[in-house]
Design a protein around this motif. Structure first.
Motif, PDB file in Angstrom:
ATOM      1  N   ASN A  71      73.752  44.017  40.781  1.00  0.00           N
ATOM      2  CA  ASN A  71      73.549  42.774  41.535  1.00  0.00           C
ATOM      3  C   ASN A  71      73.698  41.517  40.672  1.00  0.00           C
ATOM      4  OD1 ASN A  71      73.187  41.126  43.725  1.00  0.00           O
ATOM      5  ND2 ASN A  71      71.028  41.618  44.027  1.00  0.00           N
ATOM      6  N   LYS A  72      74.764  41.467  39.899  1.00  0.00           N
ATOM      7  CA  LYS A  72      75.053  40.324  39.023  1.00  0.00           C
ATOM      8  C   LYS A  72      75.080  39.004  39.780  1.00  0.00           C
ATOM      9  CE  LYS A  72      78.673  38.143  36.442  1.00  0.00           C
ATOM     10  NZ  LYS A  72      79.669  38.224  35.438  1.00  0.00           N
ATOM     11  N   PHE A  73      75.524  39.037  41.020  1.00  0.00           N
ATOM     12  CA  PHE A  73      75.699  37.804  41.785  1.00  0.00           C
ATOM     13  C   PHE A  73      74.471  37.454  42.625  1.00  0.00           C
ATOM     14  CE2 PHE A  73      79.922  39.793  41.226  1.00  0.00           C
ATOM     15  CZ  PHE A  73      80.415  38.875  40.314  1.00  0.00           C
ATOM     16  N   ASN A  74      73.391  38.229  42.449  1.00  0.00           N
ATOM     17  CA  ASN A  74      72.122  37.969  43.112  1.00  0.00           C
ATOM     18  C   ASN A  74      72.325  37.738  44.616  1.00  0.00           C
ATOM     19  OD1 ASN A  74      69.338  37.705  43.175  1.00  0.00           O
ATOM     20  ND2 ASN A  74      69.436  35.487  42.926  1.00  0.00           N
ATOM     21  N   THR A  75      72.924  38.724  45.250  1.00  0.00           N
ATOM     22  CA  THR A  75      73.242  38.606  46.663  1.00  0.00           C
ATOM     23  C   THR A  75      72.412  39.572  47.494  1.00  0.00           C
ATOM     24  OG1 THR A  75      75.049  38.640  48.278  1.00  0.00           O
ATOM     25  CG2 THR A  75      75.162  40.242  46.502  1.00  0.00           C
ATOM     26  N   LYS A  76      72.259  39.250  48.746  1.00  0.00           N
ATOM     27  CA  LYS A  76      71.522  40.093  49.674  1.00  0.00           C
ATOM     28  C   LYS A  76      72.438  41.138  50.316  1.00  0.00           C
ATOM     29  CE  LYS A  76      68.603  39.520  53.782  1.00  0.00           C
ATOM     30  NZ  LYS A  76      68.029  38.548  54.721  1.00  0.00           N
ATOM     31  N   TYR A  77      73.723  40.800  50.460  1.00  0.00           N
ATOM     32  CA  TYR A  77      74.667  41.655  51.175  1.00  0.00           C
ATOM     33  C   TYR A  77      75.734  42.214  50.248  1.00  0.00           C
ATOM     34  CZ  TYR A  77      72.595  39.155  55.083  1.00  0.00           C
ATOM     35  OH  TYR A  77      71.718  38.625  55.974  1.00  0.00           O
ATOM     36  N   PHE A  78      76.144  43.452  50.540  1.00  0.00           N
ATOM     37  CA  PHE A  78      77.220  44.110  49.813  1.00  0.00           C
ATOM     38  C   PHE A  78      78.173  44.720  50.836  1.00  0.00           C
ATOM     39  CE2 PHE A  78      73.838  43.786  46.852  1.00  0.00           C
ATOM     40  CZ  PHE A  78      74.442  43.634  45.622  1.00  0.00           C
ATOM     41  N   ALA A  79      79.458  44.651  50.539  1.00  0.00           N
ATOM     42  CA  ALA A  79      80.448  45.236  51.438  1.00  0.00           C
ATOM     43  C   ALA A  79      81.463  46.013  50.612  1.00  0.00           C
ATOM     44  CB  ALA A  79      81.165  44.149  52.239  1.00  0.00           C
ATOM     45  N   TRP A  80      81.919  47.090  51.188  1.00  0.00           N
ATOM     46  CA  TRP A  80      83.064  47.808  50.624  1.00  0.00           C
ATOM     47  C   TRP A  80      84.288  47.327  51.374  1.00  0.00           C
ATOM     48  CZ3 TRP A  80      84.829  50.792  46.862  1.00  0.00           C
ATOM     49  CH2 TRP A  80      86.104  51.337  47.044  1.00  0.00           C
ATOM     50  N   ILE A  81      85.364  47.064  50.641  1.00  0.00           N
ATOM     51  CA  ILE A  81      86.625  46.663  51.261  1.00  0.00           C
ATOM     52  C   ILE A  81      87.725  47.511  50.645  1.00  0.00           C
ATOM     53  CG2 ILE A  81      88.249  44.787  51.648  1.00  0.00           C
ATOM     54  CD1 ILE A  81      85.884  42.893  51.011  1.00  0.00           C
ATOM     55  N   ASP A  82      88.412  48.303  51.459  1.00  0.00           N
ATOM     56  CA  ASP A  82      89.557  49.071  50.955  1.00  0.00           C
ATOM     57  C   ASP A  82      90.633  48.118  50.448  1.00  0.00           C
ATOM     58  OD1 ASP A  82      88.524  51.577  51.514  1.00  0.00           O
ATOM     59  OD2 ASP A  82      90.108  52.142  52.926  1.00  0.00           O
ATOM     60  N   ILE A  83      91.342  48.544  49.431  1.00  0.00           N
ATOM     61  CA  ILE A  83      92.438  47.746  48.865  1.00  0.00           C
ATOM     62  C   ILE A  83      93.429  47.339  49.956  1.00  0.00           C
ATOM     63  CG2 ILE A  83      94.482  47.850  47.349  1.00  0.00           C
ATOM     64  CD1 ILE A  83      91.940  47.544  45.728  1.00  0.00           C
ATOM     65  N   GLY A  84      93.704  48.227  50.887  1.00  0.00           N
ATOM     66  CA  GLY A  84      94.714  47.944  51.909  1.00  0.00           C
ATOM     67  C   GLY A  84      94.189  47.300  53.175  1.00  0.00           C
ATOM     68  N   LEU A  85      92.916  46.954  53.221  1.00  0.00           N
ATOM     69  CA  LEU A  85      92.343  46.425  54.452  1.00  0.00           C
ATOM     70  C   LEU A  85      93.057  45.158  54.937  1.00  0.00           C
ATOM     71  CD1 LEU A  85      90.094  46.964  56.536  1.00  0.00           C
ATOM     72  CD2 LEU A  85      88.698  45.357  55.257  1.00  0.00           C
ATOM     73  N   PHE A  86      93.431  44.299  54.014  1.00  0.00           N
ATOM     74  CA  PHE A  86      94.089  43.040  54.386  1.00  0.00           C
ATOM     75  C   PHE A  86      95.584  43.070  54.075  1.00  0.00           C
ATOM     76  CE2 PHE A  86      89.652  41.727  53.367  1.00  0.00           C
ATOM     77  CZ  PHE A  86      89.269  41.390  54.661  1.00  0.00           C
ATOM     78  N   ARG A  87      96.174  44.247  54.077  1.00  0.00           N
ATOM     79  CA  ARG A  87      97.588  44.394  53.710  1.00  0.00           C
ATOM     80  C   ARG A  87      98.507  43.534  54.573  1.00  0.00           C
ATOM     81  NH1 ARG A  87      98.074  50.648  55.263  1.00  0.00           N
ATOM     82  NH2 ARG A  87      95.877  50.435  54.971  1.00  0.00           N
ATOM     83  N   ASN A 107      83.279  33.407  37.193  1.00  0.00           N
ATOM     84  CA  ASN A 107      82.072  33.108  37.971  1.00  0.00           C
ATOM     85  C   ASN A 107      81.881  33.990  39.209  1.00  0.00           C
ATOM     86  OD1 ASN A 107      84.280  31.960  39.241  1.00  0.00           O
ATOM     87  ND2 ASN A 107      83.120  30.225  40.048  1.00  0.00           N
ATOM     88  N   LYS A 108      82.942  34.666  39.675  1.00  0.00           N
ATOM     89  CA  LYS A 108      82.812  35.456  40.901  1.00  0.00           C
ATOM     90  C   LYS A 108      83.442  36.838  40.802  1.00  0.00           C
ATOM     91  CE  LYS A 108      82.510  31.714  44.256  1.00  0.00           C
ATOM     92  NZ  LYS A 108      83.126  31.125  45.457  1.00  0.00           N
ATOM     93  N   THR A 109      83.680  37.319  39.611  1.00  0.00           N
ATOM     94  CA  THR A 109      84.342  38.619  39.471  1.00  0.00           C
ATOM     95  C   THR A 109      83.733  39.404  38.318  1.00  0.00           C
ATOM     96  OG1 THR A 109      86.407  37.612  40.232  1.00  0.00           O
ATOM     97  CG2 THR A 109      86.567  39.774  39.193  1.00  0.00           C
ATOM     98  N   LYS A 110      83.477  40.666  38.572  1.00  0.00           N
ATOM     99  CA  LYS A 110      83.060  41.579  37.511  1.00  0.00           C
ATOM    100  C   LYS A 110      83.938  42.816  37.621  1.00  0.00           C
ATOM    101  CE  LYS A 110      79.176  43.744  35.227  1.00  0.00           C
ATOM    102  NZ  LYS A 110      77.719  43.926  35.174  1.00  0.00           N
ATOM    103  N   ILE A 111      84.724  43.066  36.571  1.00  0.00           N
ATOM    104  CA  ILE A 111      85.632  44.211  36.545  1.00  0.00           C
ATOM    105  C   ILE A 111      85.056  45.258  35.604  1.00  0.00           C
ATOM    106  CG2 ILE A 111      87.988  44.979  36.093  1.00  0.00           C
ATOM    107  CD1 ILE A 111      88.852  42.014  36.546  1.00  0.00           C
ATOM    108  N   ILE A 112      84.900  46.471  36.113  1.00  0.00           N
ATOM    109  CA  ILE A 112      84.276  47.548  35.348  1.00  0.00           C
ATOM    110  C   ILE A 112      85.260  48.702  35.198  1.00  0.00           C
ATOM    111  CG2 ILE A 112      82.384  49.225  35.300  1.00  0.00           C
ATOM    112  CD1 ILE A 112      81.824  46.323  37.454  1.00  0.00           C
ATOM    113  N   LEU A 113      85.471  49.113  33.955  1.00  0.00           N
ATOM    114  CA  LEU A 113      86.314  50.264  33.653  1.00  0.00           C
ATOM    115  C   LEU A 113      85.432  51.512  33.651  1.00  0.00           C
ATOM    116  CD1 LEU A 113      89.170  51.219  32.776  1.00  0.00           C
ATOM    117  CD2 LEU A 113      88.424  50.873  30.406  1.00  0.00           C
TER     118      LEU A 113
END
Length: 194
Positions: free
Chosen positions: A119-135, A59-65
């Motif tokens: 925009n699968k989740f029909n959202t107004k906002y988008f953010a980029w988050i680096d993999i290590g941001l919350f390391r 319901n909250k994830t879309k993984i694209i190869l």
């Protein structure tokens, strides 16, 4: 997005970044309660993220190869390599030495654009988050959390994180000293502004 570009020094050779580090940092994404697009170029990492996001997989994830050869960012590799190979070009690891690293940095904008278009989740906002941001949260939390919009967010602009206070520098000084005050690890855009 995660593109395995192998191990590389960050800053100097004593500070090596390895795929295993990134794999460890990825685990924090199980606790992010926001909808999430994940772009990878290897089936291995597709499976890793399926496991990490299993709570929110449907319901909250879309993984694209993706195939790197189909991304404009990675198609810049030869041009970037040519620039980096110039002996007069300053060397700052990995920023101005490893072409794949530069390509991966460019890919941030490309995959955010893809997410906005989908925009699968029909959202107004988008953010980029680096993999290590919350390391620093890895192994310290087991609580879900949401990433919200700052109260003073100007919806006519793209918001970036600030690393250091703005500096009064010429473009030449910025390049020659590898000066950084705006980070690319996190940015927010609004649908329609991008």
């Amino acid at each position: 997005a995660y593109f395995d570009i192998g191990s590389f020094p960050k800053g100097d050779n004593s500070n090596m970044y390895r795929p295993s580090m990134y794999e460890g940092w990825m685990s924090i994404f199980q606790f992010i309660d926001n909808p999430l697009y994940v772009y990878v170029d290897e089936i291995k990492y597709m499976e890793v993220f399926k496991d990490i996001r299993k709570r929110n997989l449907h319901n909250k994830t879309k993984i694209i190869l993706l195939d790197r050869k189909e991304l404009w960012s990675f198609n810049l590799k030869q041009n970037i390599s040519n620039i980096f190979s110039d002996p007069k070009y300053l060397k700052f690891y990995p920023n101005t030495v490893i072409a794949d690293y530069s390509c991966a940095m460019h890919a941030k904008f490309e995959v955010v654009q893809k997410a906005i278009e989908d925009n699968k989740f029909n959202t107004k906002y988008f953010a980029w988050i680096d993999i290590g941001l919350f390391r620093d949260l890895v192994n310290t939390t087991s609580q879900t959390f949401k990433i919200g919009i700052p109260t003073d967010f100007n919806e006519t602009k793209v918001a970036y994180n600030q690393v250091f206070s703005p500096m009064r520098r010429t473009l030449k000084q910025i390049i020659r000293k590898n000066e950084v005050w705006v980070g690319g690890a996190f940015f927010i855009v609004i649908y329609g502004v991008w």
